[in-house]
Design an enzyme around this catalytic site. Structure first.
Site, PDB file in Angstrom:
ATOM      1  CB  CYS A   1      -0.961  -0.021   1.187  1.00  0.00           C
ATOM      2  SG  CYS A   1      -0.213  -0.509   2.760  1.00  0.00           S
ATOM      3  CB  SER A   2       0.867   4.261   1.027  1.00  0.00           C
ATOM      4  OG  SER A   2      -0.084   4.217   2.076  1.00  0.00           O
TER       5      SER A   2
HETATM    6 FE    FE Z   1       1.827   0.046   3.122  1.00  0.00          FE
END
Ligand code: FE
Length: 205
Positions: free
Chosen positions: A113-114
């Site tokens: 994800c991030s």
């Molecule tokens: Fe992540």
């Protein structure tokens, strides 16, 4: 290109519009107030951001023993410095530094994800969350870095570190040549977020 990675050109504008709509709905339902989002954003613009990471890197450049401690036990080394409270707080849990040098260049990504070390780097840029960047950086980091304008010499190994909720990586770039006379504050000005992500090197003096 793999069709899974096709996105409309206006995807950033669409995401922004969706975020604004979500914020408006949360305010309307009384979950947050009108100032909540601005307060959080301001915190990550003024207290928790890449200026903290730059100070950490500048210290590592001037103090080899600190650099060794930073790589060995990142949170403990960071706690030695005079930085805002909360360095181990939100998204700062389990931060790990990796140092460029000796034939190794490091790149941080989050394939899932991030995940990103907010206290030292701030909020991640849009492209860090882009599925195309995430997958390509894992599969062909040298090609991706070339597209960022960073030609890593063939004899330098590229190590890609996948951040997660368990470990959030950042890079200690190499100290630029010709910076012997600079103090820590001047050195910190050469340390960009991109250099601490591994998609660039530190600025030249
Ligand atoms: Fe992540």
């Amino acid at each position: 290109m793999d069709p899974r990675f096709n996105f409309p050109e206006d995807r950033e504008a669409r995401s922004a519009a969706r975020a604004r709509a979500l914020e408006a709905l949360l305010i309307e339902k009384g979950v947050i107030t009108a100032g909540s989002v601005d307060t959080v954003l301001s915190f990550f613009e003024t207290k928790m951001g890449p200026f903290n990471g730059a100070k950490i890197v500048a210290r590592a450049w001037t103090d080899p023993a600190f650099k060794a401690r930073l790589v060995a036990d990142t949170p403990a080394a960071i706690a030695e410095l005079d930085l805002p409270a909360g360095m181990a707080g939100a998204e700062g849990e389990h931060m790990r530094a990796v140092a460029n040098g000796e034939g190794v260049h490091n790149l941080i990504i989050c394939t899932l994800c991030s995940c990103y070390p907010w206290p030292v780097l701030g909020l991640p840029p849009y492209w860090y969350k882009d599925p195309t960047f995430r997958s390509r950086a894992a599969r062909e980091p040298r090609a991706v870095l070339n597209e960022f304008g960073l030609a890593v010499p063939p004899d330098v190994e590229i190590k890609v570190w996948d951040s997660s909720a368990q470990i959030r990586w950042f890079v200690v770039p190499e100290r630029p040549a010709g910076t012997d006379g600079l103090d820590e504050g001047q050195l910190a000005a050469l340390v960009t977020p991109e250099a601490m992500m591994g998609v660039a090197v530190a600025k030249a003096a």
